[in-house]
Design an enzyme around this catalytic site. Structure first.
Site, short mmCIF file in Angstrom:
data_model
loop_
_atom_site.label_atom_id
_atom_site.label_comp_id
_atom_site.label_asym_id
_atom_site.label_seq_id
_atom_site.Cartn_x
_atom_site.Cartn_y
_atom_site.Cartn_z
N GLY A 104 2.50 2.33 10.63
CA GLY A 104 3.40 3.47 10.42
C GLY A 104 4.15 3.90 11.66
N GLU A 141 -6.76 4.59 8.12
CA GLU A 141 -6.62 6.00 7.74
C GLU A 141 -7.91 6.50 7.09
OE1 GLU A 141 -2.96 5.62 5.52
OE2 GLU A 141 -1.94 5.11 7.39
N HIS A 156 -9.51 0.78 5.59
CA HIS A 156 -8.18 1.07 6.13
C HIS A 156 -8.34 2.08 7.26
CE1 HIS A 156 -4.08 2.50 6.52
NE2 HIS A 156 -3.70 1.40 5.90
N GLU A 173 -4.97 -5.20 10.96
CA GLU A 173 -3.96 -4.15 11.11
C GLU A 173 -4.20 -3.40 12.43
OE1 GLU A 173 -2.23 -2.79 7.18
OE2 GLU A 173 -4.11 -1.72 7.37
N ASN A 188 0.86 -1.19 0.00
CA ASN A 188 0.00 0.00 0.00
C ASN A 188 0.89 1.24 0.00
OD1 ASN A 188 -1.85 2.02 0.50
ND2 ASN A 188 -2.23 1.45 2.63
N TRP A 189 1.01 1.87 -1.16
CA TRP A 189 1.89 3.04 -1.26
C TRP A 189 1.30 4.28 -0.61
CZ3 TRP A 189 4.39 3.18 -6.87
CH2 TRP A 189 5.31 2.13 -6.97
N LYS A 190 0.02 4.24 -0.25
CA LYS A 190 -0.67 5.43 0.29
C LYS A 190 -0.45 6.59 -0.70
CE LYS A 190 0.24 3.56 4.83
NZ LYS A 190 0.10 3.74 6.24
N SER A 205 3.65 -2.14 10.27
CA SER A 205 5.12 -2.13 10.39
C SER A 205 5.74 -3.47 10.05
CB SER A 205 5.54 -1.63 11.78
OG SER A 205 5.09 -0.31 11.98
N GLY A 212 2.89 -1.11 4.28
CA GLY A 212 2.88 0.32 3.94
C GLY A 212 4.29 0.79 3.63
N GLY A 213 4.95 1.37 4.63
CA GLY A 213 6.27 1.99 4.45
C GLY A 213 7.27 1.12 3.69
C1 PEP Z 1 -0.70 0.14 6.11
O1 PEP Z 1 -0.81 1.32 5.83
O2 PEP Z 1 -1.60 -0.64 5.78
C2 PEP Z 1 0.48 -0.31 6.84
C3 PEP Z 1 0.51 -1.52 7.31
O3 PEP Z 1 1.49 0.61 6.99
P1 PEP Z 1 2.95 0.32 7.64
O4 PEP Z 1 3.46 -0.95 7.04
O5 PEP Z 1 3.77 1.51 7.24
O6 PEP Z 1 2.76 0.20 9.11
#
Ligand code: PEP
Length: 249
Positions: free
Chosen positions: A172, A96, A94, A166, A9-11, A211, A232-233
Protein backbone atom coordinates in the site's frame (compact mmCIF):
# COMPACT_ATOMS: atom_id res chain seq x y z
CA UNK A 1 4.30 -26.99 -13.80
CA UNK A 2 3.08 -24.22 -11.46
CA UNK A 3 -0.18 -22.61 -12.58
CA UNK A 4 0.19 -18.84 -12.06
CA UNK A 5 -2.25 -17.36 -9.55
CA UNK A 6 -3.33 -13.71 -9.46
CA UNK A 7 -5.29 -12.90 -6.30
CA UNK A 8 -7.01 -9.58 -5.68
CA UNK A 9 -7.30 -8.65 -2.00
CA UNK A 10 -10.00 -5.99 -1.77
CA UNK A 11 -9.40 -5.54 1.99
CA UNK A 12 -12.31 -3.52 3.49
CA UNK A 13 -13.15 -1.95 0.13
CA UNK A 14 -15.58 -2.56 -2.69
CA UNK A 15 -19.34 -2.66 -3.12
CA UNK A 16 -22.04 -4.77 -4.71
CA UNK A 17 -21.65 -2.55 -7.78
CA UNK A 18 -17.94 -3.39 -8.00
CA UNK A 19 -18.71 -7.10 -7.70
CA UNK A 20 -21.12 -6.76 -10.67
CA UNK A 21 -18.56 -4.76 -12.65
CA UNK A 22 -15.93 -7.50 -12.21
CA UNK A 23 -18.46 -10.19 -13.13
CA UNK A 24 -19.39 -8.40 -16.36
CA UNK A 25 -15.81 -7.56 -17.35
CA UNK A 26 -14.46 -11.05 -16.72
CA UNK A 27 -17.38 -12.65 -18.58
CA UNK A 28 -16.04 -10.92 -21.72
CA UNK A 29 -12.33 -11.12 -20.88
CA UNK A 30 -9.87 -13.09 -22.91
CA UNK A 31 -7.79 -14.79 -20.22
CA UNK A 32 -5.31 -17.59 -20.63
CA UNK A 33 -6.75 -20.90 -19.42
CA UNK A 34 -3.36 -21.73 -17.94
CA UNK A 35 -3.65 -19.21 -15.09
CA UNK A 36 -5.98 -18.68 -12.16
CA UNK A 37 -7.50 -15.34 -11.13
CA UNK A 38 -9.36 -14.92 -7.86
CA UNK A 39 -10.95 -12.04 -5.99
CA UNK A 40 -10.98 -11.90 -2.19
CA UNK A 41 -13.87 -9.57 -1.38
CA UNK A 42 -15.07 -8.69 2.12
CA UNK A 43 -17.18 -11.63 3.43
CA UNK A 44 -20.60 -9.91 3.05
CA UNK A 45 -20.06 -9.85 -0.73
CA UNK A 46 -19.25 -13.54 -1.11
CA UNK A 47 -22.77 -14.63 -2.06
CA UNK A 48 -23.11 -11.87 -4.67
CA UNK A 49 -19.63 -12.59 -6.01
CA UNK A 50 -20.35 -16.31 -6.27
CA UNK A 51 -23.33 -15.47 -8.50
CA UNK A 52 -21.65 -12.66 -10.47
CA UNK A 53 -18.48 -14.68 -11.15
CA UNK A 54 -20.38 -17.90 -11.84
CA UNK A 55 -20.07 -17.66 -15.61
CA UNK A 56 -16.51 -16.29 -15.60
CA UNK A 57 -13.10 -17.77 -14.95
CA UNK A 58 -12.80 -15.69 -11.76
CA UNK A 59 -12.52 -17.70 -8.57
CA UNK A 60 -13.23 -16.65 -5.01
CA UNK A 61 -11.07 -16.24 -1.95
CA UNK A 62 -11.45 -14.86 1.57
CA UNK A 63 -9.29 -12.49 3.58
CA UNK A 64 -9.42 -14.16 6.97
CA UNK A 65 -11.11 -16.90 8.97
CA UNK A 66 -11.61 -17.95 12.56
CA UNK A 67 -9.79 -21.20 13.42
CA UNK A 68 -12.78 -22.64 15.30
CA UNK A 69 -15.43 -24.66 13.43
CA UNK A 70 -18.39 -22.89 15.11
CA UNK A 71 -19.47 -21.39 18.40
CA UNK A 72 -19.75 -18.21 20.43
CA UNK A 73 -17.28 -16.07 18.47
CA UNK A 74 -19.31 -12.97 17.67
CA UNK A 75 -18.44 -11.42 14.35
CA UNK A 76 -16.32 -14.32 13.14
CA UNK A 77 -16.62 -16.63 10.15
CA UNK A 78 -15.52 -20.29 9.91
CA UNK A 79 -13.75 -22.09 7.07
CA UNK A 80 -16.77 -24.31 6.37
CA UNK A 81 -18.95 -21.19 5.98
CA UNK A 82 -16.50 -19.79 3.43
CA UNK A 83 -16.49 -23.10 1.64
CA UNK A 84 -20.30 -22.96 1.22
CA UNK A 85 -19.84 -19.84 -0.93
CA UNK A 86 -17.31 -21.43 -3.27
CA UNK A 87 -14.23 -19.94 -1.62
CA UNK A 88 -11.04 -21.76 -2.61
CA UNK A 89 -8.22 -19.64 -1.13
CA UNK A 90 -7.98 -17.96 2.27
CA UNK A 91 -5.28 -15.52 3.38
CA UNK A 92 -3.46 -16.18 6.65
CA UNK A 93 -0.79 -14.01 8.21
CA UNK A 94 -1.42 -10.90 6.12
CA UNK A 95 0.73 -8.15 7.64
CA UNK A 96 -2.38 -6.10 8.44
CA UNK A 97 -3.80 -9.02 10.44
CA UNK A 98 -0.43 -9.54 12.15
CA UNK A 99 -0.03 -5.88 13.12
CA UNK A 100 -3.62 -4.62 13.61
CA UNK A 101 -5.14 -7.75 15.16
CA UNK A 102 -2.05 -9.20 16.86
CA UNK A 103 -2.19 -12.45 14.92
CA UNK A 104 1.11 -14.11 15.76
CA UNK A 105 2.65 -17.22 14.17
CA UNK A 106 0.59 -19.44 16.49
CA UNK A 107 -2.65 -17.78 15.39
CA UNK A 108 -1.56 -17.99 11.76
CA UNK A 109 -0.87 -21.73 12.12
CA UNK A 110 -4.26 -22.38 13.76
CA UNK A 111 -6.00 -20.66 10.86
CA UNK A 112 -3.95 -22.50 8.24
CA UNK A 113 -4.84 -25.83 9.89
CA UNK A 114 -8.55 -25.00 10.00
CA UNK A 115 -8.49 -24.00 6.33
CA UNK A 116 -6.68 -27.19 5.29
CA UNK A 117 -9.07 -29.33 7.33
CA UNK A 118 -11.96 -27.90 5.32
CA UNK A 119 -10.24 -28.66 2.02
CA UNK A 120 -9.46 -25.03 1.19
CA UNK A 121 -6.05 -23.56 0.38
CA UNK A 122 -4.29 -21.22 2.80
CA UNK A 123 -2.26 -18.41 1.26
CA UNK A 124 0.41 -17.85 3.89
CA UNK A 125 1.61 -14.23 3.80
CA UNK A 126 5.14 -13.53 5.01
CA UNK A 127 7.35 -10.48 4.83
CA UNK A 128 9.84 -8.24 6.58
CA UNK A 129 9.41 -4.69 7.84
CA UNK A 130 11.66 -1.91 6.58
CA UNK A 131 13.69 -2.02 9.83
CA UNK A 132 14.22 -5.76 9.44
CA UNK A 133 15.40 -5.26 5.85
CA UNK A 134 17.73 -2.41 6.83
CA UNK A 135 19.19 -4.56 9.61
CA UNK A 136 19.89 -7.39 7.14
CA UNK A 137 17.24 -9.65 8.67
CA UNK A 138 14.97 -10.11 5.64
CA UNK A 139 15.71 -13.77 5.03
CA UNK A 140 15.66 -14.78 8.70
CA UNK A 141 12.34 -13.02 9.30
CA UNK A 142 10.65 -14.45 6.22
CA UNK A 143 11.95 -17.99 6.65
CA UNK A 144 11.02 -18.03 10.34
CA UNK A 145 7.45 -17.11 9.40
CA UNK A 146 7.40 -19.91 6.81
CA UNK A 147 8.89 -22.46 9.21
CA UNK A 148 6.51 -21.52 12.05
CA UNK A 149 3.72 -22.96 9.90
CA UNK A 150 5.46 -25.56 7.72
CA UNK A 151 7.22 -27.27 10.67
CA UNK A 152 3.80 -28.04 12.16
CA UNK A 153 2.12 -29.38 9.01
CA UNK A 154 2.41 -32.90 7.64
CA UNK A 155 3.76 -33.66 4.17
CA UNK A 156 0.30 -33.85 2.65
CA UNK A 157 -0.80 -30.52 4.13
CA UNK A 158 2.34 -28.72 2.94
CA UNK A 159 1.50 -29.58 -0.66
CA UNK A 160 -1.77 -27.68 -0.38
CA UNK A 161 -0.24 -24.37 0.64
CA UNK A 162 0.47 -21.19 -1.31
CA UNK A 163 2.98 -18.66 0.05
CA UNK A 164 2.81 -14.93 -0.66
CA UNK A 165 5.98 -12.92 -0.05
CA UNK A 166 4.86 -9.40 0.81
CA UNK A 167 7.52 -7.02 2.09
CA UNK A 168 5.62 -4.94 4.66
CA UNK A 169 7.30 -1.75 3.41
CA UNK A 170 5.85 -2.33 -0.06
CA UNK A 171 2.21 -2.93 0.93
CA UNK A 172 0.00 0.00 0.00
CA UNK A 173 2.99 2.33 -0.17
CA UNK A 174 3.52 2.50 -3.92
CA UNK A 175 7.05 1.26 -3.24
CA UNK A 176 7.57 -2.09 -4.96
CA UNK A 177 10.43 -4.52 -4.39
CA UNK A 178 12.57 -4.63 -7.52
CA UNK A 179 12.20 -7.86 -9.49
CA UNK A 180 15.71 -8.81 -8.29
CA UNK A 181 14.88 -8.14 -4.61
CA UNK A 182 11.66 -10.15 -4.89
CA UNK A 183 13.31 -13.02 -6.78
CA UNK A 184 16.09 -13.24 -4.18
CA UNK A 185 13.60 -13.77 -1.35
CA UNK A 186 11.44 -16.14 -3.42
CA UNK A 187 14.50 -18.25 -4.21
CA UNK A 188 15.38 -18.35 -0.50
CA UNK A 189 11.84 -19.49 0.37
CA UNK A 190 11.97 -22.22 -2.29
CA UNK A 191 15.38 -23.38 -1.05
CA UNK A 192 13.96 -23.56 2.48
CA UNK A 193 11.04 -25.68 1.21
CA UNK A 194 13.50 -28.15 -0.35
CA UNK A 195 14.49 -29.11 3.21
CA UNK A 196 10.94 -30.47 3.69
CA UNK A 197 10.51 -32.10 0.28
CA UNK A 198 12.13 -31.40 -3.07
CA UNK A 199 9.06 -32.18 -5.16
CA UNK A 200 6.75 -30.11 -2.96
CA UNK A 201 9.24 -27.22 -3.20
CA UNK A 202 9.27 -27.32 -6.97
CA UNK A 203 5.45 -27.42 -7.18
CA UNK A 204 4.44 -24.90 -4.52
CA UNK A 205 3.32 -21.51 -5.79
CA UNK A 206 5.05 -18.42 -4.44
CA UNK A 207 3.24 -15.13 -5.03
CA UNK A 208 4.68 -11.65 -4.77
CA UNK A 209 2.63 -8.87 -3.15
CA UNK A 210 3.37 -5.22 -2.46
CA UNK A 211 2.28 -2.42 -4.81
CA UNK A 212 2.11 -4.74 -7.80
CA UNK A 213 0.36 -2.89 -10.63
CA UNK A 214 -0.17 -3.14 -14.35
CA UNK A 215 3.07 -1.22 -15.01
CA UNK A 216 5.38 -3.54 -13.05
CA UNK A 217 3.52 -6.85 -13.07
CA UNK A 218 5.07 -8.40 -16.19
CA UNK A 219 8.62 -7.83 -14.99
CA UNK A 220 7.92 -9.27 -11.54
CA UNK A 221 5.98 -12.23 -12.92
CA UNK A 222 8.81 -13.03 -15.33
CA UNK A 223 11.11 -13.95 -12.43
CA UNK A 224 11.74 -17.71 -12.23
CA UNK A 225 10.43 -18.16 -8.68
CA UNK A 226 7.50 -15.73 -8.83
CA UNK A 227 4.36 -17.69 -9.66
CA UNK A 228 1.76 -14.99 -9.33
CA UNK A 229 0.72 -11.93 -7.40
CA UNK A 230 -1.30 -10.86 -4.40
CA UNK A 231 -2.71 -7.50 -5.40
CA UNK A 232 -4.27 -4.95 -3.06
CA UNK A 233 -4.96 -1.46 -4.41
CA UNK A 234 -4.75 -2.36 -8.09
CA UNK A 235 -7.34 -5.12 -7.66
CA UNK A 236 -10.06 -2.52 -7.06
CA UNK A 237 -9.96 -1.27 -10.63
CA UNK A 238 -11.26 -3.84 -13.06
CA UNK A 239 -9.09 -2.68 -16.00
CA UNK A 240 -5.94 -2.71 -13.89
CA UNK A 241 -6.64 -6.12 -12.41
CA UNK A 242 -7.45 -7.52 -15.83
CA UNK A 243 -4.23 -6.06 -17.24
CA UNK A 244 -2.24 -7.73 -14.45
CA UNK A 245 -3.95 -11.06 -15.17
CA UNK A 246 -3.11 -10.63 -18.85
CA UNK A 247 0.52 -9.92 -18.10
CA UNK A 248 1.06 -13.47 -16.85
CA UNK A 249 3.55 -14.85 -19.36
C1 PEP B 1 -1.87 -6.56 -0.02
O1 PEP B 1 -2.64 -6.00 0.75
O2 PEP B 1 -1.71 -7.78 0.08
C2 PEP B 1 -1.15 -5.77 -1.01
C3 PEP B 1 -0.19 -6.32 -1.70
O3 PEP B 1 -1.54 -4.45 -1.16
P1 PEP B 1 -1.00 -3.41 -2.28
O4 PEP B 1 -1.03 -4.13 -3.59
O5 PEP B 1 -1.99 -2.28 -2.22
O6 PEP B 1 0.37 -3.03 -1.88
Amino acid sequence: MRVPLIAGNWKMNGSLALVEQFGQAFAKADLSSSMEAVILPPSPYLAAAQTAFGKTSLGLGAQTVNPEPSGAYTGEVSASMLSEFGVRYVLVGHSERRSLYQEDDKAVLARAQAILKTGLIPVLCVGETLDERDEGRTETTVLNQVKAVFDMLDAQQRQHMVIAYEPVWAIGTGRTATPEQAQEVHAAIRACLVDYDKQMASRLRLLYGGSMKRENAAELLAQPDIDGGLIGGASLKVDDFLAICQSVG
